[in-house]
Design a protein around this motif. Structure first.
Motif, PDB file in Angstrom:
ATOM      1  N   VAL A 142      20.447  10.349  -0.490  1.00  0.00           N
ATOM      2  CA  VAL A 142      19.894   9.069  -0.900  1.00  0.00           C
ATOM      3  C   VAL A 142      20.492   7.824  -0.158  1.00  0.00           C
ATOM      4  O   VAL A 142      19.891   6.932  -0.136  1.00  0.00           O
ATOM      5  N   LYS A 143      22.217   8.267   0.219  1.00  0.00           N
ATOM      6  CA  LYS A 143      22.282   6.992   1.310  1.00  0.00           C
ATOM      7  C   LYS A 143      21.320   6.773   2.740  1.00  0.00           C
ATOM      8  O   LYS A 143      21.564   5.777   3.056  1.00  0.00           O
ATOM      9  N   SER A 152      23.946  12.983  -2.879  1.00  0.00           N
ATOM     10  CA  SER A 152      24.504  11.602  -2.513  1.00  0.00           C
ATOM     11  C   SER A 152      24.201  11.104  -0.980  1.00  0.00           C
ATOM     12  O   SER A 152      23.884   9.874  -0.608  1.00  0.00           O
ATOM     13  N   ASN A 153      24.381  12.249  -0.138  1.00  0.00           N
ATOM     14  CA  ASN A 153      24.113  11.900   1.399  1.00  0.00           C
ATOM     15  C   ASN A 153      22.670  11.797   1.756  1.00  0.00           C
ATOM     16  O   ASN A 153      22.277  10.899   2.516  1.00  0.00           O
ATOM     17  N   THR A 188      19.315   4.168   0.995  1.00  0.00           N
ATOM     18  CA  THR A 188      19.635   2.917   0.563  1.00  0.00           C
ATOM     19  C   THR A 188      20.603   2.274   1.344  1.00  0.00           C
ATOM     20  O   THR A 188      20.584   0.888   1.154  1.00  0.00           O
ATOM     21  N   ARG A 189      20.988   2.851   2.367  1.00  0.00           N
ATOM     22  CA  ARG A 189      21.763   2.120   3.584  1.00  0.00           C
ATOM     23  C   ARG A 189      21.176   1.959   4.891  1.00  0.00           C
ATOM     24  O   ARG A 189      21.990   1.792   5.756  1.00  0.00           O
ATOM     25  N   HIS A 190      19.798   2.371   4.730  1.00  0.00           N
ATOM     26  CA  HIS A 190      19.144   2.086   6.250  1.00  0.00           C
ATOM     27  C   HIS A 190      19.061   0.497   6.394  1.00  0.00           C
ATOM     28  O   HIS A 190      18.841  -0.277   5.591  1.00  0.00           O
ATOM     29  N   GLY A 234      28.642  16.557  -1.844  1.00  0.00           N
ATOM     30  CA  GLY A 234      27.707  15.267  -1.579  1.00  0.00           C
ATOM     31  C   GLY A 234      26.365  15.581  -1.176  1.00  0.00           C
ATOM     32  O   GLY A 234      25.678  14.725  -0.634  1.00  0.00           O
ATOM     33  N   ASN A 276      18.996   2.486  -8.428  1.00  0.00           N
ATOM     34  CA  ASN A 276      19.271   1.214  -7.563  1.00  0.00           C
ATOM     35  C   ASN A 276      18.022   0.512  -7.499  1.00  0.00           C
ATOM     36  O   ASN A 276      18.069  -0.424  -6.646  1.00  0.00           O
TER      37      ASN A 276
END
Length: 302
Positions: free
Chosen positions: A105-106, A102-103, A109-111, A99, A135
């Motif tokens: 990138v999160k 992806s970690n 994207t998830r802020h 991960g 995205n």
């Protein structure tokens, strides 16, 4: 039940995959040793620069400077778009690292407080570029070669580019998203705010500070003038943080890939054992059936 030929073919395929994952684990282990040594050598400077600059800026008083602009104010003579944020995203150029990519990138994207249209992405690593572009994020600049063998000059060039955009008012904040290296098995996705540098501490920063908990009791005096000193100090501060993050990210990448390949090798071993058992059962069943047919034929002839 699958035939013996199918089981044997699948077992052979998995054994080939296991050889690849085992080789990749060995390569990542060697790279990790070098990357960890390099990250540990630069970590003291990285941490000391971060703590020192933050300690200084807590004592600057009411100094007005373009890099100390607050989130609600514009620089003198500059109409800064404070909603625009530049985010440096450090990932790898290759996958098969669990991960790791992806970690990071999160973090973007998830802020919870960020809007997609307000971000300008500066990618160091192709995996981050590909994921964020899919995205719908604006990838303003990308360089995958830097993460292969980072040097201080690369961090300096990127720092100069971002500082120029910040000084011209094109962006209002600069952030750094990377994976901090704690040890071989512990890698922490980290989001660090670089600019504007706050004089009262930054709630967004997740890095640990050696000066945490200490109160600033005296105003800092500068020699030469405060503006000139900060013009020299803050670019070096930003460059050092980017370079230190690159070194830690490379160590984290190789550590994550080593763990992923070790898990893949172990999983392949379990599958091979299971297929071997199934093959032996199928073979035993085939032998039993042949014996039964022979005995039945002998009895029919007798």
């Amino acid at each position: 039940m699958a035939s013996m030929r199918d089981i044997k073919r699948r077992k052979s395929s998995i054994q080939g995959t296991q050889q690849i994952t085992k080789a990749m684990k060995l390569v990542s282990t060697v790279k990790l040793q070098r990357a960890r040594a390099s990250a540990e050598r630069s970590k003291d400077y990285f941490t000391c620069m971060y703590d020192t600059v933050n300690s200084i800026l807590k004592r600057v008083g009411n100094v007005e400077h373009k890099y100390l602009a607050s989130d609600t104010e514009a620089d003198a003579g500059t109409a800064r778009d404070i909603s625009k944020k530049a985010v440096i995203v450090i990932t790898s150029n290759r996958g098969l690292a669990g991960g790791y990519n992806s970690n990071v990138v999160k973090l973007v994207t998830r802020h919870p407080d960020w809007k997609k249209e307000d971000l300008q992405i500066y990618c160091l690593g192709n995996k981050g570029r590909d994921a964020l572009a899919r995205n719908g994020y604006e990838v303003k600049w990308c360089n995958g070669d830097i993460v292969e063998s980072p040097v201080y000059a690369d961090a300096m060039a990127l720092s100069a580019k971002l500082l120029e955009s910040f000084a011209e008012g094109e962006i209002g904040e600069i952030y750094l998203a990377y994976t901090a290296f704690k040890n071989t098995v512990s890698h922490v996705p980290t989001l660090l705010r670089l600019l504007p540098v706050g004089t009262g501490g930054d709630k967004e920063d997740v890095s640990e500070s050696a000066s945490e908990g200490k109160e600033a009791t005296a105003v800092m005096n500068f020699e030469p003038e405060d503006t000139e000193a900060l013009d020299m100090l803050i670019p070096k501060y930003v460059t050092s943080l980017i370079y230190g993050a690159l070194r830690e990210a490379i160590a984290s990448e190789n550590g994550a890939r080593m763990q992923a390949m070790d898990s893949a090798t172990s999983n392949a071993e379990e599958i091979i054992s299971d297929l071997t058992l199934k093959y032996n059962r199928a073979r035993q069943g085939s032998i039993t059936q042949e014996l039964t047919e022979i005995i039945a034929g002998a009895e029919a002839l007798g």
